[in-house]
Design a protein around this motif. Sequence first.
Motif, PDB file in Angstrom:
ATOM      1  N   GLU A 142       0.816  -1.224   0.000  1.00 34.94           N
ATOM      2  CA  GLU A 142       0.000   0.000   0.000  1.00 34.94           C
ATOM      3  C   GLU A 142       0.847   1.271   0.000  1.00 34.94           C
ATOM      4  OE1 GLU A 142      -3.129  -0.373  -0.566  1.00 34.94           O
ATOM      5  OE2 GLU A 142      -2.792  -2.537  -0.455  1.00 34.94           O
ATOM      6  N   ASN A 143       2.141   1.148  -0.248  1.00 33.24           N
ATOM      7  CA  ASN A 143       2.980   2.342  -0.294  1.00 33.24           C
ATOM      8  C   ASN A 143       2.691   3.104  -1.587  1.00 33.24           C
ATOM      9  OD1 ASN A 143       5.447   4.003  -0.954  1.00 33.24           O
ATOM     10  ND2 ASN A 143       6.060   3.239   1.045  1.00 33.24           N
ATOM     11  N   LYS A 144       2.032   4.239  -1.459  1.00 33.23           N
ATOM     12  CA  LYS A 144       1.576   5.000  -2.638  1.00 33.23           C
ATOM     13  C   LYS A 144       2.745   5.527  -3.454  1.00 33.23           C
ATOM     14  CE  LYS A 144      -1.067   9.104  -3.969  1.00 33.23           C
ATOM     15  NZ  LYS A 144      -1.847  10.267  -3.498  1.00 33.23           N
ATOM     16  N   ASP A 145       3.752   6.085  -2.793  1.00 29.67           N
ATOM     17  CA  ASP A 145       4.863   6.711  -3.513  1.00 29.67           C
ATOM     18  C   ASP A 145       5.587   5.721  -4.414  1.00 29.67           C
ATOM     19  OD1 ASP A 145       4.267   9.116  -2.315  1.00 29.67           O
ATOM     20  OD2 ASP A 145       5.744   8.882  -0.707  1.00 29.67           O
ATOM     21  N   ASP A 161      -5.016   1.477 -11.384  1.00 29.69           N
ATOM     22  CA  ASP A 161      -6.334   1.058 -10.886  1.00 29.69           C
ATOM     23  C   ASP A 161      -6.277   0.812  -9.383  1.00 29.69           C
ATOM     24  OD1 ASP A 161      -8.256   1.129 -12.917  1.00 29.69           O
ATOM     25  OD2 ASP A 161      -7.619  -0.791 -13.766  1.00 29.69           O
ATOM     26  N   ARG A 162      -5.217   0.156  -8.947  1.00 30.63           N
ATOM     27  CA  ARG A 162      -5.070  -0.105  -7.513  1.00 30.63           C
ATOM     28  C   ARG A 162      -4.883   1.199  -6.742  1.00 30.63           C
ATOM     29  NH1 ARG A 162      -1.809  -5.032  -4.725  1.00 30.63           N
ATOM     30  NH2 ARG A 162      -2.040  -4.371  -2.557  1.00 30.63           N
ATOM     31  N   LEU A 163      -4.097   2.110  -7.292  1.00 27.97           N
ATOM     32  CA  LEU A 163      -3.899   3.404  -6.637  1.00 27.97           C
ATOM     33  C   LEU A 163      -5.207   4.192  -6.579  1.00 27.97           C
ATOM     34  CD1 LEU A 163      -0.485   4.316  -8.263  1.00 27.97           C
ATOM     35  CD2 LEU A 163      -0.903   4.247  -5.798  1.00 27.97           C
ATOM     36  N   GLN A 164      -5.979   4.131  -7.641  1.00 33.67           N
ATOM     37  CA  GLN A 164      -7.241   4.870  -7.650  1.00 33.67           C
ATOM     38  C   GLN A 164      -8.225   4.299  -6.639  1.00 33.67           C
ATOM     39  OE1 GLN A 164     -10.107   4.656 -10.953  1.00 33.67           O
ATOM     40  NE2 GLN A 164      -9.871   6.875 -11.168  1.00 33.67           N
ATOM     41  N   PHE A 165      -8.203   2.980  -6.446  1.00 38.38           N
ATOM     42  CA  PHE A 165      -9.082   2.365  -5.448  1.00 38.38           C
ATOM     43  C   PHE A 165      -8.771   2.914  -4.060  1.00 38.38           C
ATOM     44  CE2 PHE A 165     -10.128  -0.942  -2.346  1.00 38.38           C
ATOM     45  CZ  PHE A 165     -11.463  -1.187  -2.665  1.00 38.38           C
ATOM     46  N   SER A 166      -7.472   3.096  -3.776  1.00 37.68           N
ATOM     47  CA  SER A 166      -7.069   3.616  -2.464  1.00 37.68           C
ATOM     48  C   SER A 166      -7.114   5.138  -2.389  1.00 37.68           C
ATOM     49  CB  SER A 166      -5.640   3.143  -2.141  1.00 37.68           C
ATOM     50  OG  SER A 166      -5.527   1.744  -2.196  1.00 37.68           O
TER      51      SER A 166
END
Length: 327
Positions: A154-157, A180-185
Amino acid sequence: MTQSVMDDARVKPVRGRWRGAGAWQDTRVLAAAAAVAIGLLFGGLWWSLRVKPLPRPRAADAPPPPGIDAQLASAQGRLKTDPQDIAALVQAGTLLFQKGKDSYIEAIGDLEEARDLGALDARIFYCLGIMYQEEGLYPFALTEYRRFLRHEPENKDIRMLAAKLEYRMGMFSDAVIDYDRLQFSNPKDPVVEENLGLSLWGTKQTARAQASFEALKAYGGDFARRAEFYEGQLALEDGRYQDAADHFNRCRLADGPIPEFPAERVYTGLAMADQKLGLWDDAVSAWQQVLKATPKDLKARAALRSDQARAAAARRAAARAAKSKKK
């Protein structure tokens, strides 16, 4: 017969209450000891695998962190005694990473050695990814980012860095998965939305890309202006020339440039749409803006000359038509 029964009774073991209680207590003690042992085991695992603070690369004009030289000397001293001391390799590598780009070669060497010896510290993959990327070794950087994300998914950077590299390397489907995974979070992040749309465009999923760019407009400002450009390009590719011209005009370059976005790209798209619509004077104006930004663009110069000739021919034809009507 009576004696035989008495003998049988004497040879049978008799378990009194105190024996039963003692056995139960032994079981409780053993269970408690096992629980303590398991707790210590998992506590040790947690301590060794816990998320450690990530070191940060040093800017070229920033001073090194305080005390870093003493810590580095200590780690390197331990390596002289044992060159395969994994903890010392990781410490030395991360400290060299923090010292800045001039120390990257040494840092990479120490961290690669630690990784090859089986170290699983996430800082290794993080630092190697950053350094490989700065050195232009994009496939190696992406491999390290993916290793890091196995530890911290889950590390966004780092997921953003990985997705951007995937896009840069033409791995559009992989980029879509990560965005897609980043947008979900992060459903309200316009940067994620924009990059998702571009990645979808790269995979030819134009309908989803169009929807993403439409959503990007809701953030207003430069995000909306870039979204108009993307939609203009999509319309131009699809042969919807009037829609393309409308989108390019809504970029509102007259209000000022779009930061980090070359104005000539907008004017080139607008000129091409105007050409297809037969709006020669508008196309000439757009090509002139392109050449104002990129005076050495030979294709733009040739297009300008061609459209100037067509615009002049169109004016002559219009004048002849007007004269014929008067007669």
